[in-house]
Design a protein around this motif. Structure first.
Motif, PDB file in Angstrom:
ATOM      1  N   ALA A  77      39.189  33.396  36.079  1.00  0.00           N
ATOM      2  CA  ALA A  77      37.824  33.756  36.481  1.00  0.00           C
ATOM      3  C   ALA A  77      36.991  32.506  36.747  1.00  0.00           C
ATOM      4  O   ALA A  77      36.286  32.427  37.751  1.00  0.00           O
ATOM      5  CB  ALA A  77      37.170  34.618  35.408  1.00  0.00           C
ATOM      6  N   ALA A  78      37.077  31.521  35.872  1.00  0.00           N
ATOM      7  CA  ALA A  78      36.322  30.282  36.066  1.00  0.00           C
ATOM      8  C   ALA A  78      36.790  29.551  37.324  1.00  0.00           C
ATOM      9  O   ALA A  78      35.986  28.975  38.065  1.00  0.00           O
ATOM     10  CB  ALA A  78      36.456  29.387  34.842  1.00  0.00           C
ATOM     11  N   GLY A  79      38.084  29.593  37.590  1.00  0.00           N
ATOM     12  CA  GLY A  79      38.626  28.944  38.782  1.00  0.00           C
ATOM     13  C   GLY A  79      38.159  29.581  40.078  1.00  0.00           C
ATOM     14  O   GLY A  79      38.066  28.908  41.111  1.00  0.00           O
ATOM     15  N   VAL A  80      37.844  30.857  40.038  1.00  0.00           N
ATOM     16  CA  VAL A  80      37.353  31.545  41.238  1.00  0.00           C
ATOM     17  C   VAL A  80      36.076  30.884  41.747  1.00  0.00           C
ATOM     18  O   VAL A  80      35.844  30.793  42.954  1.00  0.00           O
ATOM     19  CB  VAL A  80      37.105  33.048  40.941  1.00  0.00           C
ATOM     20  N   ILE A  81      35.242  30.396  40.837  1.00  0.00           N
ATOM     21  CA  ILE A  81      33.972  29.781  41.232  1.00  0.00           C
ATOM     22  C   ILE A  81      33.965  28.275  40.983  1.00  0.00           C
ATOM     23  O   ILE A  81      32.916  27.641  40.932  1.00  0.00           O
ATOM     24  CB  ILE A  81      32.779  30.445  40.505  1.00  0.00           C
ATOM     25  N   ARG A  83      34.637  26.397  38.327  1.00  0.00           N
ATOM     26  CA  ARG A  83      34.026  25.930  37.080  1.00  0.00           C
ATOM     27  C   ARG A  83      35.090  25.853  36.007  1.00  0.00           C
ATOM     28  O   ARG A  83      36.158  26.429  36.121  1.00  0.00           O
ATOM     29  CB  ARG A  83      32.921  26.892  36.629  1.00  0.00           C
ATOM     30  N   LYS A  84      34.759  25.125  34.923  1.00  0.00           N
ATOM     31  CA  LYS A  84      35.705  25.020  33.809  1.00  0.00           C
ATOM     32  C   LYS A  84      35.596  26.211  32.875  1.00  0.00           C
ATOM     33  O   LYS A  84      36.573  26.579  32.230  1.00  0.00           O
ATOM     34  CB  LYS A  84      35.457  23.740  33.027  1.00  0.00           C
ATOM     35  N   VAL A  96      27.463  35.595  37.394  1.00  0.00           N
ATOM     36  CA  VAL A  96      27.213  34.191  37.733  1.00  0.00           C
ATOM     37  C   VAL A  96      26.688  34.120  39.156  1.00  0.00           C
ATOM     38  O   VAL A  96      27.278  34.705  40.064  1.00  0.00           O
ATOM     39  CB  VAL A  96      28.485  33.342  37.595  1.00  0.00           C
ATOM     40  N   GLU A  97      25.615  33.374  39.341  1.00  0.00           N
ATOM     41  CA  GLU A  97      25.066  33.146  40.679  1.00  0.00           C
ATOM     42  C   GLU A  97      25.419  31.727  41.083  1.00  0.00           C
ATOM     43  O   GLU A  97      25.126  30.779  40.348  1.00  0.00           O
ATOM     44  CB  GLU A  97      23.557  33.362  40.675  1.00  0.00           C
ATOM     45  N   VAL A  98      26.074  31.583  42.223  1.00  0.00           N
ATOM     46  CA  VAL A  98      26.553  30.294  42.676  1.00  0.00           C
ATOM     47  C   VAL A  98      25.894  29.932  43.998  1.00  0.00           C
ATOM     48  O   VAL A  98      25.849  30.751  44.921  1.00  0.00           O
ATOM     49  CB  VAL A  98      28.098  30.324  42.845  1.00  0.00           C
ATOM     50  N   LYS A  99      25.421  28.708  44.068  1.00  0.00           N
ATOM     51  CA  LYS A  99      24.826  28.221  45.318  1.00  0.00           C
ATOM     52  C   LYS A  99      25.954  27.665  46.190  1.00  0.00           C
ATOM     53  O   LYS A  99      26.708  26.800  45.764  1.00  0.00           O
ATOM     54  CB  LYS A  99      23.799  27.138  45.034  1.00  0.00           C
TER      55      LYS A  99
END
Length: 82
Positions: free
Chosen positions: A54-58, A60-61, A78-81
Motif C-alpha cells: 500500500a505504501a509503495g502504491v504512493i 511512501r515508506k 491519503v491525499e497526494v500531490k
C-alpha cells in the motif's frame, strides 16, 4: 493537483486466510464526467507485506492506519500531490 487514495486491508475469519488489500483512487475533477475512480486489489499472506504494498502504491515508506476493534480491518485515506 491532488489525488485521493483510499486504502483498506481486510482479513477473513478463516484460519490461514490472506490479507486482501484494496486501494481506490479518486482523481481530481475532470470537465467531462466529474470524478474518475479506479480500484486495485491484491492479496497478501502477511499484514506487513500488505502495508508495504500500500505504501509503495504512493511512493511512501509507510502510511498511518486506522484499525477496527476486531483488528481485522485497517483503513487509511491519503491525499497526494501529483
Amino acid at each position: 493537483m491532488k489525488t485521493k487514495f483510499y486504502f483498506k486491508l481486510n482479513k477473513a475469519d478463516v484460519k490461514g486466510a490472506a490479507w486482501l488489500a484494496t486501494v481506490t483512487v479518486k482523481e481530481p475533477e475532470v470537465p467531462n464526467d466529474g470524478r474518475l475512480k479506479r480500484e486495485h486489489v491484491s492479496a497478501w499472506s502477511s499484514l506487513p507485506a500488505a502495508k508495504r504494498w500500500a505504501a509503495g502504491v504512493i511512493n511512501r515508506k509507510s502510511i498511518r492506519w486506522t484499525t477496527s476493534e476486531d483488528k481485522k480491518t485497517l483503513s487509511a485515506e491519503v491525499e497526494v500531490k501529483l
